[in-house]
Structure formats: structure tokens, C-alpha cells
Design a protein around this motif. Structure first.
Motif, PDB file in Angstrom:
ATOM      1  N   GLN A  39      -5.480  -4.821  -4.945  1.00  0.00           N
ATOM      2  CA  GLN A  39      -4.325  -4.198  -4.301  1.00  0.00           C
ATOM      3  C   GLN A  39      -3.212  -3.868  -5.295  1.00  0.00           C
ATOM      4  O   GLN A  39      -2.097  -3.518  -4.896  1.00  0.00           O
ATOM      5  N   GLY A  40      -3.525  -4.014  -6.588  1.00  0.00           N
ATOM      6  CA  GLY A  40      -2.549  -3.631  -7.613  1.00  0.00           C
ATOM      7  C   GLY A  40      -1.723  -4.779  -8.165  1.00  0.00           C
ATOM      8  O   GLY A  40      -0.862  -4.564  -9.015  1.00  0.00           O
ATOM      9  N   ILE A  88       1.598  -8.995   1.050  1.00  0.00           N
ATOM     10  CA  ILE A  88       0.401  -9.106   1.875  1.00  0.00           C
ATOM     11  C   ILE A  88       0.643 -10.204   2.912  1.00  0.00           C
ATOM     12  O   ILE A  88       1.067 -11.304   2.576  1.00  0.00           O
ATOM     13  N   SER A  89       0.357  -9.902   4.150  1.00  0.00           N
ATOM     14  CA  SER A  89       0.699 -10.818   5.246  1.00  0.00           C
ATOM     15  C   SER A  89      -0.238 -12.022   5.304  1.00  0.00           C
ATOM     16  O   SER A  89      -1.359 -11.999   4.782  1.00  0.00           O
ATOM     17  N   ASP A  90       0.251 -13.085   5.991  1.00  0.00           N
ATOM     18  CA  ASP A  90      -0.576 -14.271   6.209  1.00  0.00           C
ATOM     19  C   ASP A  90      -1.861 -13.917   6.961  1.00  0.00           C
ATOM     20  O   ASP A  90      -2.938 -14.440   6.654  1.00  0.00           O
ATOM     21  N   GLU A 106       3.120 -13.354  -6.400  1.00  0.00           N
ATOM     22  CA  GLU A 106       2.469 -12.042  -6.408  1.00  0.00           C
ATOM     23  C   GLU A 106       2.720 -11.267  -7.694  1.00  0.00           C
ATOM     24  O   GLU A 106       1.828 -10.589  -8.204  1.00  0.00           O
ATOM     25  N   GLY A 107       3.924 -11.353  -8.241  1.00  0.00           N
ATOM     26  CA  GLY A 107       4.251 -10.535  -9.393  1.00  0.00           C
ATOM     27  C   GLY A 107       4.418  -9.078  -8.999  1.00  0.00           C
ATOM     28  O   GLY A 107       4.301  -8.712  -7.821  1.00  0.00           O
ATOM     29  N   PRO A 108       4.668  -8.206  -9.966  1.00  0.00           N
ATOM     30  CA  PRO A 108       4.885  -6.786  -9.640  1.00  0.00           C
ATOM     31  C   PRO A 108       3.599  -6.101  -9.207  1.00  0.00           C
ATOM     32  O   PRO A 108       2.500  -6.452  -9.646  1.00  0.00           O
ATOM     33  N   ARG A 109       3.768  -5.132  -8.316  1.00  0.00           N
ATOM     34  CA  ARG A 109       2.613  -4.346  -7.866  1.00  0.00           C
ATOM     35  C   ARG A 109       2.557  -3.044  -8.653  1.00  0.00           C
ATOM     36  O   ARG A 109       3.548  -2.306  -8.746  1.00  0.00           O
ATOM     37  N   GLU A 110       1.423  -2.763  -9.235  1.00  0.00           N
ATOM     38  CA  GLU A 110       1.260  -1.551 -10.024  1.00  0.00           C
ATOM     39  C   GLU A 110       1.047  -0.355  -9.100  1.00  0.00           C
ATOM     40  O   GLU A 110       0.294  -0.439  -8.126  1.00  0.00           O
TER      41      GLU A 110
END
Length: 298
Positions: free
Chosen positions: A242-243, A199-201, A270-274
Motif C-alpha cells: 500500500q506504499g 489503514i483501518s482496524d 506506518e511512516g510516510p506513504r509513497e
């Protein structure tokens, strides 16, 4: 107290409509016999307290007046600076000849004296000292006041303001001393995100209220901890939507620079995105599956 209400129902066979008539027998109306107080009333006399109660001895008894009279008496005691006062609803004792004896359990408590060091008391009492209001006084409201004062000063640029309070009980008096040390005044120069990749700034900056100093933008350029905590919650909620269910936001990093400037950095892991792997549907035989899928956001 002895009122009786009896309904009578008359049905018109032609129209099958019912007319209901209530037969009311109010009985004799009760009057207030005597009003007493259960608990020491000092430094007030019983007459002082009776003057604040809408019910009077010998007057007709009113349940609504009795139900609001304890709040009215407690508010009056608070207005006399007895902010720890507590008045409970009256105990009702029915007596012969339709007379009612009311007894108010109460605790007047000590007189509250407030001293403010490092600020103008009149400046703070309008909205920043909730324990002076109708809610009365307790430790939770003192803590709330400290938080409100901190917010007030941080919104004016005093980010490192220190607010302390000390209670000193003596005979018949509770002294509360509030000390405020504003410290230096600062301007928030930048708000940065560190560690975000998915996700951008720019997208994240739209989710936070804190912002660097901007012309004609009220509240900008100020670092306020309570606002920052809400911003962090907003970021966590957005990442989850956003997952990124395992995303970690914060804790904050605040760096001071010359000239009273602050730089805020919000660390992000962030960790992994589901991802949605497969969708199946049951019980929608009446609908066209392809049309149904086309309406889904996933």
C-alpha cells in the motif's frame, strides 16, 4: 556394465522420413560377488544388516537396487532406535568374471532413548517428535520438535508453556529428556492494533488469523506465537503493497487479565506513504496512450 548401443538410421527418399533402429549388445550381466560394510556394525552382526539389503551375493547386479539399498538399511537401523545411524551409497568395485564387490560405509551410532516429563509420550510421538522419523536424529530436528510441542500446547490455551530438552550421552546410548511445563490455560479475549491511521482496524483484522474467542470458530481464542509471527509478516507485506515501505509492525504486547484472559496489541508505526508522482511511457506507439493508462491500477 559393458553394454553397447549403436543407432542405425535409414532414410526413405520418397517420404523423407527416417527410421532409427538401435542395435543393442548388452554383453554379459554382472553379478554381486560380495557385500561388506566399512565401519563398526555393533551391536548388529553383518548378517543382520545383509538381511535388510535387497541385493544378495551371487544374484544379478541391479543399479536401481543398489541406489536405494542404503536408504533402506538406514531406515531399518532407525526403526531399531538407532536414529543417528548413517549409511552411504555403496562403493562399487568391478572384479574379474563380471562380479561386483559392494562396500557400504556406515555409522551405526548410539541407541536413542527418549524420556518425556510432564506429558504422555504416546501423545507426542505421532507428529510432534520428527527426530523419531526416517530423517534420523540431529539438533535441528530436536529444536523443531520443541517448536511443534509449543504450538500444540498454545493451540490448547497454554500460552506460557515451557519446553526444555537435555541430551546425556553414555556408552552406546544417547538419552534425550524432554520436559514440558504447560502452565495456566488462557483465552485470547481481544486483538487490537495501535498506531495505525492510514489503514483501518477492520481492514487489518482481515489479514490476521488470530482472533478472539468465537462460537463455532475452531482455533479462535488461542494465542499461538508461530501463527502470530506469520500474521505480522502478512501485515508488513500488506503495508508495503500500500506504499508504506518504512512501516514497522510489532513487537507484540500481551497483557494478562483476571480469569485467564489475554489481550494482544500489535503496535504499528506506518511512516510516510509513497505516492506516484509522474508516469511516463516509451515504446508503445502502436497503442492509444489514454486507453493504455485507463487499464492501469495506478
Amino acid at each position: 556394465f559393458d553394454a553397447k548401443v549403436r543407432p542405425e538410421v535409414a532414410i526413405d527418399p520418397a517420404t523423407q522420413r527416417a527410421a532409427i533402429t538401435y542395435q543393442v549388445d548388452s554383453g554379459p550381466r554382472s553379478v554381486v560377488g560380495a557385500i561388506d560394510f566399512d565401519g563398526p556394525t555393533a551391536p548388529f552382526s553383518a548378517q543382520d544388516l545383509l538381511g535388510q539389503i535387497p541385493l544378495k551375493a551371487g544374484a544379478p547386479y541391479s543399479r536401481s537396487a543398489a541406489e536405494r539399498s542404503d536408504d533402506r538399511l538406514q531406515s531399518w537401523l532407525i526403526s531399531q532406535h538407532y536414529n543417528l545411524a548413517e549409511v552411504k551409497p555403496p562403493k562399487i568395485d568391478r572384479q574379474p568374471e563380471n562380479r561386483v564387490h559392494l562396500t557400504y560405509p556406515l555409522h551405526v551410532g548410539p541407541r536413542l532413548e527418549v524420556q518425556v516429563k510432564g506429558a504422555d509420550f504416546d501423545k507426542l510421538k505421532n507428529g510432534l517428535l520428527p527426530f523419531l522419523g526416517p530423517e534420523g536424529y540431529d539438533e535441528a530436528l530436536v529444536q523443531q520438535a520443541r517448536g511443534k510441542i509449543k504450538d500444540f500446547y498454545q493451540k490448547d490455551g497454554y500460552y506460557h508453556v515451557v519446553v526444555d530438552s537435555v541430551e546425556v550421552p553414555t556408552e552406546g546410548v544417547l538419552s534425550l529428556s524432554i520436559t514440558i511445563q504447560p502452565g495456566a490455560q488462557y483465552v485470547l479475549e481481544s486483538v487490537n492494533f495501535h498506531g495505525n491511521q492510514g489503514i483501518s482496524d477492520r481492514e487489518l483484522s482481515q489479514l490476521v488469523e488470530l482472533s478472539p474467542k468465537k462460537l463455532l470458530a475452531l482455533g479462535s481464542g488461542r494465542l499461538v506465537d508461530s501463527v502470530l509471527e506469520q500474521d505480522l509478516e502478512n501485515l508488513r507485506a500488506y503495508y508495503a503493497s500500500q506504499g508504506y515501505s518504512q512501516a514497522k509492525i510489532g513487537p507484540k504486547q500481551v497483557d494478562e487479565e483476571k480469569g485467564g484472559r489475554l489481550r494482544l496489541t500489535i503496535p504499528i508505526v506506518e511512516g510516510p506513504r509513497e505516492q506516484v508522482g509522474e508516469m511516463s511511457f516509451e515504446g508503445i506507439d502502436a497503442l492509444k496512450l489514454d486507453d493504455f493508462k485507463a487499464e492501469l491500477p495506478l
